[in-house]
Enzyme design. Structure first.
Site, short mmCIF file in Angstrom:
data_model
loop_
_atom_site.label_atom_id
_atom_site.label_comp_id
_atom_site.label_asym_id
_atom_site.label_seq_id
_atom_site.Cartn_x
_atom_site.Cartn_y
_atom_site.Cartn_z
N GLU A 181 -4.70 1.04 4.29
CA GLU A 181 -3.63 0.11 4.64
C GLU A 181 -3.95 -1.31 4.22
OE1 GLU A 181 0.26 -0.51 6.13
OE2 GLU A 181 -0.88 1.27 5.54
N HIS A 199 -1.38 1.60 -1.90
CA HIS A 199 -2.02 2.87 -1.55
C HIS A 199 -2.37 3.66 -2.81
CE1 HIS A 199 -1.58 2.80 2.77
NE2 HIS A 199 -0.28 2.63 2.72
N HIS A 202 4.11 -2.07 -1.59
CA HIS A 202 3.24 -1.56 -0.52
C HIS A 202 2.65 -0.19 -0.91
CE1 HIS A 202 2.17 -0.97 3.83
NE2 HIS A 202 2.28 0.31 3.46
N GLU A 203 3.52 0.73 -1.31
CA GLU A 203 3.03 2.06 -1.66
C GLU A 203 2.20 2.04 -2.93
OE1 GLU A 203 3.13 4.25 0.52
OE2 GLU A 203 4.61 3.29 1.82
#
Length: 488
Positions: free
Chosen positions: A285, A259, A255-256
């Protein structure tokens, strides 16, 4: 220098200082000693004073009045400068510095209250944060909905009423899908056993590389709440581990990385410029969610991940098909960041409604915990057992990020749109994912989203990337097809 050159030089220096300020926050959540919280608050406040003074410099207004942009890039850059200048000049320097000081202290108090499960210790400082954010919203709102003024910081062009309509369309179909899944005779099992946390971190680093993260311009560390920080050539991510749940580390890291991949992929010509970062938190996001879910939890990729985890941890007791079902298992979770794809947005909608009430003055901080617990029981059917599983689980309100939460669901909506277009344009995507090769997907996203930075407004960027206006329908269709099949 001509006015545009002057504006961009000033903006570049301000952006560089802003990155230094962000590094203070990164350090606070990773390596800073706990006893330094009050001093760090003073440091952050001092930096905020410097940044605020630069952002409200009257010379910016004079440059903007004299500037004659000729290219689309210049027009986009000046649009962002004007938007930031207008917002900054409406907020008194005193208030800006006080928000920075109080939220820095509140972050440390939140962490301590979360660790000790003592919500009462956190409520006074949270009340002060809410008071300051209400004051800021009134300065920014020009008589409009104060919450919209805070939302605009993270998702320019969005309004709470528009998001409420979108979220209202999502809620009933998500609840219906969840209830059908919970009522199915097919229920995936859990992953048992314990998993060495050092090995988890090593696997997380490998997965970050698989998803295109450039370690020459970044690093991974541990934090209570995973996050990504920085832009350009210094983009850092954090993750966390749980000895009984390796998926926590794996999917927090992916997930990170989404980003971070966005920030690392922006055209280097835009670095430190007004369009040198992600255009909005909703678009940001969308990248973390499409990396984590549509790619990272797909049947093709989990087939590869199953083999990689067995090499790292030994026999998992599941074949690849069962592993895929376990990765995507629906369950009743207190924690937003650990929630499944179907229920995640229900967690966000709860926060969206509560923080609108806090800013609007219809909910007092003293009543927040009870309001949270009542709403959670109604939405998820279970009672909150302790504050760290309730309103203390997220750091966002402690650091003043009111208006941020709805961008999580908006990001899921954007990810649904992007995923549908990606599948259309790269029909053999699963062949690559089954080999642990994300390059076709990442290249597609880099070309259509990452490289543009803040060149286009959020909705226009998604429309350009997909060929259609953003809508919740692709996300709902994806979820209903995926979990309809998974749960028979």
């Amino acid at each position: 220098m001509n006015p545009i050159e002057a504006i961009l030089t000033h903006a570049r220096e301000t952006a560089a200082l802003d990155q230094v300020a962000a590094r203070l926050s990164w350090d606070q959540e990773t390596f800073m000693p706990r006893g330094a919280a009050r001093q760090r608050g003073d440091e952050v406040a001092a930096m905020s004073d410097v940044l605020h003074a630069r952002r409200v410099d009257p010379q910016i207004g004079e440059w903007l009045a004299a500037a004659q942009p000729e290219t689309d890039i210049e027009k986009a850059q000046l649009h962002e400068v004007r938007r930031a200048f207008d917002r900054a000049t409406k907020v008194p320097a005193r208030l800006s510095a006080e928000i920075a000081r109080v939220t820095s202290m509140a972050q440390g108090q939140w962490a301590e209250a979360r660790e000790t499960e003592n919500a009462a210790d956190f409520l006074p400082v949270l009340a002060r944060v809410v008071e300051l954010k209400r004051e800021e919203a009134l300065h920014l709102s020009d008589g409009r909905d104060p919450y919209d003024a805070l939302l605009a910081e993270y998702e320019p062009g969005a309004t709470a009423d528009d998001l409420s309509a979108m979220f209202g369309a999502l809620r009933p179909r998500l609840v219906a899908l969840r209830d059908r899944a919970f009522g199915s005779v097919r229920q995936p099992g859990l992953l048992g056993g314990t998993y060495d946390e050092t090995v988890q971190i090593a696997l997380g680093r490998e997965l970050a590389k698989v998803f295109g993260y450039d370690f020459a311009r970044g690093r991974i560390d541990k934090a209570v709440h995973p996050f990504s920080s920085g832009s350009g050539d210094d983009v850092r991510i954090t993750t966390r581990t749980d000895p009984t749940d390796p998926f926590n580390c794996i999917y927090s890291t992916i997930h990170e990385t989404g980003h971070a991949g966005y920030e690392q992929g922006i055209d280097p010509a835009y670095h430190f410029s007004p369009i040198g970062g992600g255009v909005s938190m909703g678009v940001h996001e969308s990248q973390s969610r499409i990396y984590e879910n549509q790619l990272g939890r797909s049947r093709a990729f989990t087939g590869w991940l199953h083999g990689r985890m067995e090499r790292a941890f030994g026999d998992l007791g599941l074949d690849a098909d069962a592993f895929y079902c376990t990765v995507n298992r629906l369950g009743r979770s207190y924690i937003r960041t650990e929630s499944d794809e179907v229920q995640y947005n229900l967690h966000v909608l709860l926060r969206f409604d509560l923080e609108r009430a806090l800013i609007g003055g219809t909910l007092d901080v003293a009543d927040l915990e009870e309001a949270w617990n009542t709403r959670f029981k109604a939405d998820f059917g279970v009672a909150v057992d302790r504050p760290s599983n309730g309103f203390l689980q997220d750091v966002h309100w402690a650091v003043g990020l009111f208006g941020y939460f709805p961008t999580y669901t908006l990001g899921n909506v954007y990810a649904g749109c992007l995923h549908a277009a990606l599948r259309r344009d790269v029909p053999d995507l699963d062949v690559a994912l089954a080999e642990g090769n994300t390059a076709p997907a990442i290249s597609w996203l880099a070309e259509r989203v990452h490289r543009h930075g803040g060149l286009y407004p959020p909705r226009e960027l998604i429309s350009r990337a997909t060929g259609a206006e953003p809508s919740e329908e692709p996300l709902l269709a994806y979820l209903e097809a995926k979990f309809g099949a998974l749960y028979a």
